[in-house]
Write a protein that holds these residues in place. Structure first.
Motif, PDB file in Angstrom:
ATOM      1  N   UNK A 171       0.814  -1.210   0.000  1.00 18.18           N
ATOM      2  CA  UNK A 171       0.000   0.000   0.000  1.00 18.18           C
ATOM      3  C   UNK A 171       0.851   1.265   0.000  1.00 18.18           C
ATOM      4  N   UNK A 172       1.857   1.307   0.872  1.00 13.36           N
ATOM      5  CA  UNK A 172       2.621   2.543   1.067  1.00 13.36           C
ATOM      6  C   UNK A 172       4.022   2.505   0.462  1.00 13.36           C
ATOM      7  N   UNK A 173       4.489   1.324   0.027  1.00 16.65           N
ATOM      8  CA  UNK A 173       5.865   1.205  -0.451  1.00 16.65           C
ATOM      9  C   UNK A 173       6.842   1.114   0.712  1.00 16.65           C
ATOM     10  N   UNK A 174       8.110   0.949   0.414  1.00 16.01           N
ATOM     11  CA  UNK A 174       9.127   0.914   1.473  1.00 16.01           C
ATOM     12  C   UNK A 174      10.442   1.436   0.937  1.00 16.01           C
ATOM     13  N   UNK A 175      11.338   1.742   1.851  1.00 15.74           N
ATOM     14  CA  UNK A 175      12.682   2.163   1.470  1.00 15.74           C
ATOM     15  C   UNK A 175      13.647   1.011   1.729  1.00 15.74           C
ATOM     16  N   UNK A 176      14.770   1.049   1.049  1.00 13.62           N
ATOM     17  CA  UNK A 176      15.775   0.000   1.202  1.00 13.62           C
ATOM     18  C   UNK A 176      16.196  -0.106   2.671  1.00 13.62           C
ATOM     19  N   UNK A 177      16.222  -1.342   3.173  1.00 13.12           N
ATOM     20  CA  UNK A 177      16.627  -1.572   4.545  1.00 13.12           C
ATOM     21  C   UNK A 177      15.508  -1.461   5.566  1.00 13.12           C
ATOM     22  N   UNK A 178      14.266  -1.209   5.104  1.00 13.74           N
ATOM     23  CA  UNK A 178      13.154  -1.072   6.041  1.00 13.74           C
ATOM     24  C   UNK A 178      12.883  -2.377   6.782  1.00 13.74           C
ATOM     25  N   UNK A 179      13.150  -3.517   6.125  1.00 13.50           N
ATOM     26  CA  UNK A 179      13.044  -4.831   6.755  1.00 13.50           C
ATOM     27  C   UNK A 179      14.004  -5.761   6.033  1.00 13.50           C
ATOM     28  N   UNK A 180      14.084  -6.992   6.473  1.00 14.77           N
ATOM     29  CA  UNK A 180      15.138  -7.910   6.029  1.00 14.77           C
ATOM     30  C   UNK A 180      15.218  -8.046   4.514  1.00 14.77           C
ATOM     31  N   UNK A 181      14.084  -8.211   3.845  1.00  9.79           N
ATOM     32  CA  UNK A 181      14.100  -8.456   2.402  1.00  9.79           C
ATOM     33  C   UNK A 181      13.987  -7.184   1.565  1.00  9.79           C
ATOM     34  N   UNK A 182      14.044  -6.027   2.207  1.00 12.06           N
ATOM     35  CA  UNK A 182      13.919  -4.763   1.469  1.00 12.06           C
ATOM     36  C   UNK A 182      15.265  -4.382   0.874  1.00 12.06           C
ATOM     37  N   UNK A 183      15.584  -4.970  -0.289  1.00 10.23           N
ATOM     38  CA  UNK A 183      16.889  -4.746  -0.928  1.00 10.23           C
ATOM     39  C   UNK A 183      16.949  -3.423  -1.686  1.00 10.23           C
ATOM     40  N   UNK A 184      15.795  -2.952  -2.184  1.00  8.68           N
ATOM     41  CA  UNK A 184      15.738  -1.705  -2.940  1.00  8.68           C
ATOM     42  C   UNK A 184      14.492  -0.934  -2.512  1.00  8.68           C
ATOM     43  N   UNK A 185      14.459   0.366  -2.844  1.00  9.23           N
ATOM     44  CA  UNK A 185      13.261   1.164  -2.606  1.00  9.23           C
ATOM     45  C   UNK A 185      12.115   0.619  -3.455  1.00  9.23           C
ATOM     46  N   UNK A 186      10.900   0.709  -2.929  1.00  7.33           N
ATOM     47  CA  UNK A 186       9.732   0.240  -3.673  1.00  7.33           C
ATOM     48  C   UNK A 186       8.619   1.269  -3.615  1.00  7.33           C
ATOM     49  N   UNK A 187       8.044   1.568  -4.764  1.00  4.02           N
ATOM     50  CA  UNK A 187       6.912   2.488  -4.845  1.00  4.02           C
ATOM     51  C   UNK A 187       5.647   1.730  -4.448  1.00  4.02           C
ATOM     52  N   UNK A 188       4.861   2.315  -3.549  1.00  4.26           N
ATOM     53  CA  UNK A 188       3.621   1.680  -3.108  1.00  4.26           C
ATOM     54  C   UNK A 188       2.466   1.969  -4.048  1.00  4.26           C
ATOM     55  N   UNK A 189       1.344   1.258  -3.832  1.00  7.61           N
ATOM     56  CA  UNK A 189       0.198   1.383  -4.724  1.00  7.61           C
ATOM     57  C   UNK A 189      -0.445   2.774  -4.653  1.00  7.61           C
ATOM     58  N   UNK A 190      -0.391   3.423  -3.483  1.00 13.44           N
ATOM     59  CA  UNK A 190      -0.936   4.778  -3.395  1.00 13.44           C
ATOM     60  C   UNK A 190      -0.193   5.712  -4.350  1.00 13.44           C
ATOM     61  N   UNK A 191       1.141   5.635  -4.358  1.00 15.48           N
ATOM     62  CA  UNK A 191       1.923   6.505  -5.236  1.00 15.48           C
ATOM     63  C   UNK A 191       1.698   6.146  -6.708  1.00 15.48           C
ATOM     64  N   UNK A 192       1.606   4.840  -7.004  1.00 13.82           N
ATOM     65  CA  UNK A 192       1.351   4.422  -8.386  1.00 13.82           C
ATOM     66  C   UNK A 192       0.023   4.978  -8.892  1.00 13.82           C
ATOM     67  N   UNK A 193      -0.941   5.108  -7.974  1.00 15.09           N
ATOM     68  CA  UNK A 193      -2.295   5.505  -8.373  1.00 15.09           C
ATOM     69  C   UNK A 193      -2.489   7.015  -8.411  1.00 15.09           C
ATOM     70  N   UNK A 194      -1.463   7.790  -8.096  1.00 17.79           N
ATOM     71  CA  UNK A 194      -1.614   9.245  -8.067  1.00 17.79           C
ATOM     72  C   UNK A 194      -2.162   9.756  -9.400  1.00 17.79           C
ATOM     73  N   UNK A 195      -3.236  10.544  -9.309  1.00 17.20           N
ATOM     74  CA  UNK A 195      -3.910  11.042 -10.501  1.00 17.20           C
ATOM     75  C   UNK A 195      -4.960  10.088 -11.008  1.00 17.20           C
ATOM     76  N   UNK A 196      -4.983   8.860 -10.484  1.00 20.63           N
ATOM     77  CA  UNK A 196      -5.925   7.836 -10.928  1.00 20.63           C
ATOM     78  C   UNK A 196      -6.779   7.316  -9.791  1.00 20.63           C
ATOM     79  N   UNK A 197      -7.018   6.011  -9.801  1.00 18.36           N
ATOM     80  CA  UNK A 197      -7.928   5.376  -8.851  1.00 18.36           C
ATOM     81  C   UNK A 197      -7.216   4.238  -8.125  1.00 18.36           C
TER      82      UNK A 197
END
Length: 454
Positions: free
Chosen positions: A221-247
């Motif tokens: 939903x919100x995405x994460x930044x690298x290192x936020x948890x064990x498997x967070x190897x890279x930054x990830x864009x969440x669905x809210x950001x992907x949907x900006x301007x849309x639904x």
């Protein structure tokens, strides 16, 4: 929506330099913010989005070597690899410039600067920054769009007319809509139709399913930044950001954990959110459509769902009837699915013989439209003539609908009990899991193992 003015963070430990740069950039249409130390730079970058950072390499700790600025470059790259940094120093040298570029700086300015060159560099880097970030967002959107089809809303029965009228009225608006109904009734198809009718139709409709584990859902939903948890190897864009301007379509909304409901409510109220593991606030502009097969007022009464979140989600509620209450639509839906699967499997059939159509019309359809889709797909594969016959459908008669437990394997018994329990609670996973003595995640694993559909 995002301001069109390029946003620049200016960083220097000399107030007169900061003021001179601020006045120059303001006169050229840049929006600026200032920082006077490495910690000030990090705090600003963690809190807000910038198109470019223009920073001095020398601060109080060491005024000649640029080492403090070089160290800061590594940290900024780790925070946001898409953020361009332009460095400047009065003690410039070829070696220092090369080292700064090696550590991720996009360009290098020597004091005293030339206004024209400085402005040209900042404009170029701001454009590249926005293009890169837009490219990353579009790539994420395209992955979703390739994965999701766009089914048609097929409905001519009298029972569905109020639904169609409501969809036509609220579709063009930005109102949040709660879509309710039994599992398999077509809630996602209604959501896609609402999006297609809206002014956001040229932007994506992004779907996120709340029926996953808590940690996965928050990151989705919100995405994460690298290192936020064990498997967070890279930054990830969440669905809210992907949907900006849309639904944004929130499926199985009743399953959102209570501790995440507060975060979801905040985004709906303010349009602001943070990625997991980050304190930087992002603004999003989304229309939210939500769906559930649960009675959310009952969930509120049981303390499992926040009432204030319910009020935010159901500006408008659209209740979908089960397929057994709209039987006039069964022939239309069956023919639609037959054509769809015939194209997929490259197999030509002319339709259903009378016996097959009667069987479809009299079946109770506990799985609703989704069950009908699966039955038609199976029938197409099993059919040996140019029309589907009743035997091809594989529908059980009333006497065969409840198999004898003693004739079933242990796995079949478990799958059967799960199906019956889900039906009893109208597809509500939380209630079914509680009745079966399972955790929600354990029930989802069994649904996947037995290939059961909600």
């Amino acid at each position: 929506m995002k301001d069109s003015s390029p946003r620049v963070l200016i960083a220097d430990d000399q107030p007169d330099v900061l003021e001179a740069l601020r006045l120059l950039l303001k006169s050229e249409g840049f929006a600026t913010e200032s920082a006077a130390s490495p910690s000030g730079i990090l705090n600003a970058v963690e809190a807000r989005d910038f198109d470019v950072v223009l920073m001095d390499l020398n601060y109080a700790r060491d005024t000649t070597s640029g080492q403090e600025g070089l160290d800061l470059l590594n940290t900024l790259q780790a925070l946001d690899g898409t953020l361009p940094v332009v460095v400047m120093t009065a003690w410039g040298s070829v070696e220092l410039a090369v080292e700064a570029m090696r550590r991720g700086a996009r360009d290098f300015i020597q004091k005293p600067w030339e206004n024209a060159r400085l402005l040209a560099i900042l404009r170029t880097q701001a454009e590249l920054s926005r293009a890169l970030r837009e490219g990353l967002r579009l790539e994420a959107e395209n992955r979703l769009l390739r994965a999701e089809g766009r089914p048609q809303l097929i409905a001519e029965s009298k029972t569905m007319q109020p639904v169609l009228q409501m969809v036509a009225r609220v579709g063009p608006s930005d109102a949040n809509v709660l879509i309710t109904g039994e599992h398999g009734t077509g809630k996602q198809v209604v959501a896609q139709t609402l999006h297609a009718l809206s002014g956001r139709a040229s932007r994506p409709m992004v779907t996120v399913n709340a029926g996953v584990s808590e940690g996965v859902f928050e990151s989705e939903l919100f995405g994460h930044v690298r290192g936020a948890f064990t498997d967070a190897k890279v930054d990830r864009v969440g669905r809210f950001e992907m949907a900006t301007g849309g639904t944004l379509f929130l499926d199985e909304i009743a399953n959102v954990p209570l501790n995440l409901q507060a975060k979801l409510l905040r985004v709906l109220e303010t349009g602001e959110m943070e990625r997991v593991g980050s304190s930087k606030t992002h603004r999003v502009d989304v229309r939210v459509l939500a769906a559930t097969n649960a009675v959310l007022q009952d969930e509120v009464g049981a303390g499992r769902f926040r009432e204030d979140l319910l009020f935010r989600l159901n500006t408008i509620e659209i209740a979908l009837p089960p397929l057994r209450d709209r039987r006039e639509d069964i022939p239309l839906l069956a023919l639609h699915f037959l054509r769809q699967h015939a194209q997929r499997y490259r197999k030509h059939l002319n339709g259903f013989d009378p016996g097959a159509m009667q069987a479809l019309l009299h079946h109770p359809w506990p799985g609703n439209v989704r069950e009908l889709d699966h039955v038609v797909e199976r029938a197409l594969l099993m059919a040996q003539q140019d029309v589907v016959k009743a035997a091809d459908l594989g529908l059980r008669s009333g006497r065969e609908a409840s198999p004898r437990l003693e004739e079933m394997s242990l796995e079949e018994v478990e799958g059967y009990l799960i199906q019956k329990t889900l039906a009893r609670f109208e597809g509500n996973v939380s209630q079914a899991a509680n009745a079966l003595g399972l955790s929600r995640s354990a029930l989802y694993r069994r649904l996947e193992r037995y290939k059961l559909h909600l």
